[in-house]
Design a protein around this motif. Sequence first.
Motif, PDB file in Angstrom:
ATOM      1  N   SER A 192       0.244  -1.230   0.264  1.00  0.00           N
ATOM      2  CA  SER A 192      -0.444  -0.304  -0.197  1.00  0.00           C
ATOM      3  C   SER A 192       1.400   1.217   0.207  1.00  0.00           C
ATOM      4  O   SER A 192       0.832   2.346  -0.668  1.00  0.00           O
ATOM      5  N   LYS A 193       2.659   1.028   0.942  1.00  0.00           N
ATOM      6  CA  LYS A 193       3.017   2.518   0.918  1.00  0.00           C
ATOM      7  C   LYS A 193       3.271   2.437  -0.385  1.00  0.00           C
ATOM      8  O   LYS A 193       4.366   3.342  -1.034  1.00  0.00           O
ATOM      9  N   VAL A 194       4.677   1.133  -0.775  1.00  0.00           N
ATOM     10  CA  VAL A 194       5.025   1.354  -2.119  1.00  0.00           C
ATOM     11  C   VAL A 194       3.808   2.181  -3.142  1.00  0.00           C
ATOM     12  O   VAL A 194       4.313   2.611  -4.615  1.00  0.00           O
ATOM     13  N   LEU A 195       2.607   1.610  -3.692  1.00  0.00           N
ATOM     14  CA  LEU A 195       1.659   2.004  -4.338  1.00  0.00           C
ATOM     15  C   LEU A 195       1.911   3.763  -4.525  1.00  0.00           C
ATOM     16  O   LEU A 195       1.904   4.374  -6.035  1.00  0.00           O
ATOM     17  N   ILE A 196       1.281   3.534  -3.157  1.00  0.00           N
ATOM     18  CA  ILE A 196       1.704   5.571  -2.714  1.00  0.00           C
ATOM     19  C   ILE A 196       2.780   6.009  -3.591  1.00  0.00           C
ATOM     20  O   ILE A 196       2.987   7.327  -4.292  1.00  0.00           O
ATOM     21  N   ASN A 197       4.119   5.542  -3.346  1.00  0.00           N
ATOM     22  CA  ASN A 197       5.299   6.011  -3.946  1.00  0.00           C
ATOM     23  C   ASN A 197       4.952   5.499  -4.899  1.00  0.00           C
ATOM     24  O   ASN A 197       6.024   7.172  -5.378  1.00  0.00           O
ATOM     25  N   ILE A 198       5.226   4.359  -6.032  1.00  0.00           N
ATOM     26  CA  ILE A 198       5.348   5.269  -7.191  1.00  0.00           C
ATOM     27  C   ILE A 198       4.796   6.168  -7.977  1.00  0.00           C
ATOM     28  O   ILE A 198       5.077   6.165  -8.987  1.00  0.00           O
ATOM     29  N   ALA A 199       3.702   6.062  -7.190  1.00  0.00           N
ATOM     30  CA  ALA A 199       2.545   7.743  -8.350  1.00  0.00           C
ATOM     31  C   ALA A 199       3.044   8.460  -7.782  1.00  0.00           C
ATOM     32  O   ALA A 199       3.382   9.224  -8.840  1.00  0.00           O
ATOM     33  N   ILE A 200       3.496   8.687  -6.938  1.00  0.00           N
ATOM     34  CA  ILE A 200       3.840   9.863  -6.760  1.00  0.00           C
ATOM     35  C   ILE A 200       5.582  11.083  -6.257  1.00  0.00           C
ATOM     36  O   ILE A 200       5.450  11.971  -7.728  1.00  0.00           O
ATOM     37  N   LEU A 222      -2.010  10.667 -14.617  1.00  0.00           N
ATOM     38  CA  LEU A 222      -0.841   9.663 -14.332  1.00  0.00           C
ATOM     39  C   LEU A 222      -0.215   9.246 -13.772  1.00  0.00           C
ATOM     40  O   LEU A 222      -0.290   8.077 -13.843  1.00  0.00           O
ATOM     41  N   CYS A 223      -0.683   9.591 -12.427  1.00  0.00           N
ATOM     42  CA  CYS A 223      -0.115   8.790 -10.973  1.00  0.00           C
ATOM     43  C   CYS A 223      -1.305   8.043 -10.988  1.00  0.00           C
ATOM     44  O   CYS A 223      -0.860   6.668 -10.895  1.00  0.00           O
ATOM     45  N   SER A 224      -2.064   8.223 -11.300  1.00  0.00           N
ATOM     46  CA  SER A 224      -3.016   6.925 -11.132  1.00  0.00           C
ATOM     47  C   SER A 224      -3.083   5.765 -11.732  1.00  0.00           C
ATOM     48  O   SER A 224      -2.603   4.568 -11.167  1.00  0.00           O
ATOM     49  N   SER A 225      -2.234   6.116 -13.229  1.00  0.00           N
ATOM     50  CA  SER A 225      -1.621   4.765 -13.770  1.00  0.00           C
ATOM     51  C   SER A 225      -1.260   4.496 -13.853  1.00  0.00           C
ATOM     52  O   SER A 225      -0.790   3.224 -13.939  1.00  0.00           O
ATOM     53  N   VAL A 226      -0.245   5.145 -13.538  1.00  0.00           N
ATOM     54  CA  VAL A 226       1.794   4.414 -13.176  1.00  0.00           C
ATOM     55  C   VAL A 226       0.795   3.538 -11.289  1.00  0.00           C
ATOM     56  O   VAL A 226       1.506   2.348 -11.307  1.00  0.00           O
ATOM     57  N   MET A 227       0.388   3.870 -10.363  1.00  0.00           N
ATOM     58  CA  MET A 227       0.215   2.907  -8.933  1.00  0.00           C
ATOM     59  C   MET A 227      -0.980   2.014 -10.000  1.00  0.00           C
ATOM     60  O   MET A 227      -0.547   0.677  -9.438  1.00  0.00           O
ATOM     61  N   VAL A 228      -1.906   1.808 -11.275  1.00  0.00           N
ATOM     62  CA  VAL A 228      -2.049   1.069 -11.033  1.00  0.00           C
ATOM     63  C   VAL A 228      -1.786  -0.505 -12.161  1.00  0.00           C
ATOM     64  O   VAL A 228      -2.472  -1.409 -12.207  1.00  0.00           O
ATOM     65  N   GLU A 229      -0.747   0.117 -12.754  1.00  0.00           N
ATOM     66  CA  GLU A 229       0.799  -0.735 -13.001  1.00  0.00           C
ATOM     67  C   GLU A 229       1.209  -1.622 -12.062  1.00  0.00           C
ATOM     68  O   GLU A 229       1.016  -2.944 -11.799  1.00  0.00           O
ATOM     69  N   GLY A 230       1.357  -0.947 -11.133  1.00  0.00           N
ATOM     70  CA  GLY A 230       1.918  -1.687 -10.105  1.00  0.00           C
ATOM     71  C   GLY A 230       0.764  -2.133  -8.931  1.00  0.00           C
ATOM     72  O   GLY A 230       1.101  -3.714  -8.739  1.00  0.00           O
ATOM     73  N   ALA A 231      -0.351  -1.979  -8.830  1.00  0.00           N
ATOM     74  CA  ALA A 231      -1.140  -2.654  -8.225  1.00  0.00           C
ATOM     75  C   ALA A 231      -1.374  -4.019  -9.469  1.00  0.00           C
ATOM     76  O   ALA A 231      -1.874  -5.229  -8.468  1.00  0.00           O
ATOM     77  N   ARG A 290       8.334 -10.402 -14.404  1.00  0.00           N
ATOM     78  CA  ARG A 290       8.189 -11.662 -13.854  1.00  0.00           C
ATOM     79  C   ARG A 290       7.385 -12.518 -14.535  1.00  0.00           C
ATOM     80  O   ARG A 290       6.659 -13.946 -14.688  1.00  0.00           O
ATOM     81  N   TYR A 291       6.141 -12.060 -14.274  1.00  0.00           N
ATOM     82  CA  TYR A 291       4.652 -12.387 -14.573  1.00  0.00           C
ATOM     83  C   TYR A 291       4.248 -11.966 -16.294  1.00  0.00           C
ATOM     84  O   TYR A 291       3.113 -12.152 -16.075  1.00  0.00           O
ATOM     85  N   GLY A 292       4.950 -11.697 -16.845  1.00  0.00           N
ATOM     86  CA  GLY A 292       5.174 -11.305 -18.441  1.00  0.00           C
ATOM     87  C   GLY A 292       3.667 -10.068 -18.186  1.00  0.00           C
ATOM     88  O   GLY A 292       3.316  -9.974 -19.164  1.00  0.00           O
ATOM     89  N   LEU A 293       3.902  -9.278 -16.939  1.00  0.00           N
ATOM     90  CA  LEU A 293       2.664  -7.713 -17.439  1.00  0.00           C
ATOM     91  C   LEU A 293       3.913  -7.252 -17.288  1.00  0.00           C
ATOM     92  O   LEU A 293       4.862  -6.486 -17.087  1.00  0.00           O
ATOM     93  N   SER A 294       3.866  -5.991 -18.541  1.00  0.00           N
ATOM     94  CA  SER A 294       3.901  -5.128 -19.033  1.00  0.00           C
ATOM     95  C   SER A 294       3.730  -3.869 -18.347  1.00  0.00           C
ATOM     96  O   SER A 294       2.729  -3.247 -18.040  1.00  0.00           O
ATOM     97  N   THR A 295       4.534  -2.680 -17.738  1.00  0.00           N
ATOM     98  CA  THR A 295       4.445  -2.210 -16.941  1.00  0.00           C
ATOM     99  C   THR A 295       5.499  -0.694 -17.889  1.00  0.00           C
ATOM    100  O   THR A 295       6.738  -0.025 -17.078  1.00  0.00           O
ATOM    101  N   PRO A 296       4.598  -0.158 -18.552  1.00  0.00           N
ATOM    102  CA  PRO A 296       5.470   1.296 -19.576  1.00  0.00           C
ATOM    103  C   PRO A 296       6.016   2.199 -19.091  1.00  0.00           C
ATOM    104  O   PRO A 296       6.728   2.946 -18.970  1.00  0.00           O
ATOM    105  N   LYS A 297       5.031   2.852 -18.278  1.00  0.00           N
ATOM    106  CA  LYS A 297       4.890   4.208 -17.351  1.00  0.00           C
ATOM    107  C   LYS A 297       6.198   4.262 -16.297  1.00  0.00           C
ATOM    108  O   LYS A 297       6.626   4.753 -16.245  1.00  0.00           O
ATOM    109  N   ASN A 298       5.665   2.753 -15.824  1.00  0.00           N
ATOM    110  CA  ASN A 298       6.979   2.660 -14.539  1.00  0.00           C
ATOM    111  C   ASN A 298       8.482   2.416 -15.045  1.00  0.00           C
ATOM    112  O   ASN A 298       9.474   3.518 -14.460  1.00  0.00           O
ATOM    113  N   HIS A 299       8.489   1.431 -16.285  1.00  0.00           N
ATOM    114  CA  HIS A 299       9.697   1.762 -17.053  1.00  0.00           C
ATOM    115  C   HIS A 299       9.868   2.648 -17.086  1.00  0.00           C
ATOM    116  O   HIS A 299      11.532   3.040 -17.449  1.00  0.00           O
TER     117      HIS A 299
END
Length: 313
Positions: A192-200, A222-231, A290-299
């Motif tokens: 929960s804390k990590v999802l906040i930190n990656i978004a902000i 933008l912040c929300s979509s970064v967070m959803v990738e993490g979630a 590892r799960y074959g999930l792409s996370t382009p915004k975090n990348h």
Amino acid sequence: MNVAILGAGSIGSLIAAKISNHGDGNLLVHARGEHGSVIALNGIKIQGEEELSVSNDRMIVSLDEVGLYQGLDGKIDYLLITSKANDVERMINKSKDLLHADSKVLCLSNGLGHVEKCIEFFGPQRVFSASISHGAWRPEPGIIEWAGKGVISIGKFSDGPGLNEAEELIQLLSNCNLNPQWVEDGKSLIWSKVLINIAINPIAALIGCKNGNLLQTELFELCSSVMVEGANVARQEGVKLPTNEELISKLFQVIEATSNNYCSMLQDIKKGRDTEIKFLNLAIVQRGERYGLSTPKNHLLSELIKSINLSNV
Ligand code: KPL
């Protein structure tokens, strides 16, 4: 009860000052740089939410440049690691002789992977998961601005110790007015804390703005979509999370509550320090792979922040 705080920057020094005023055992504070030297000479001064000065004779201060104090080896009941994420592993390696068989360990640093590292080193029966939402920063060495009251959450991680084993520490932190709370699901606590930190953090750091600016519609999206990738990655790891709508509404609340803060990643960049990106957005990208999930915004955010770190060298 003997407590050691390793990696005492702003948060660790805030906790140290409060414990030194309320605890009945020994308190070991391990810090570094000018901040460490000032604490060793003059103690710690807290301002902001509370005014408090504690002299250096209320604690044992050891300096990273000199080495960890060994007089409490085998006698520390609770070890709190409060360093920057990049320094956690080093703090873990330093502390092995401090503990006894029943000691307990908590790591309050931002990011993913610290609990697992602690478990690898200290064994699952000694490690809690933990996170902190108090806001603190250092206007000058030895002086901590307690910018906003939050909570210290302590939780059960897999088969780790439970509430009974945390009660003594929770009582102490509660006497210190540091708002401890027990959380049964320690894994979702960390995420929960990590999802906040990656978004902000990376977005505010790249723009160079206060957290509150991220409430502008496009930035918040933008912040929300970064967070959803993490979630999505967290759910693949079996972490139980609220719905995306609930996560996004929590993100909104945190940004509102910290609207006047410059986030920790921006402060790191301004001071030319390494950021915690490796344990935040980059960790999301690597776990996603590892799960074959792409996370382009975090990348993209990871690459941009890494390039700032490199250009600081
Ligand atoms: O934890 C924080 C940080 O700066 O690292 C937030 C919650 C984003 C507050 O600034």
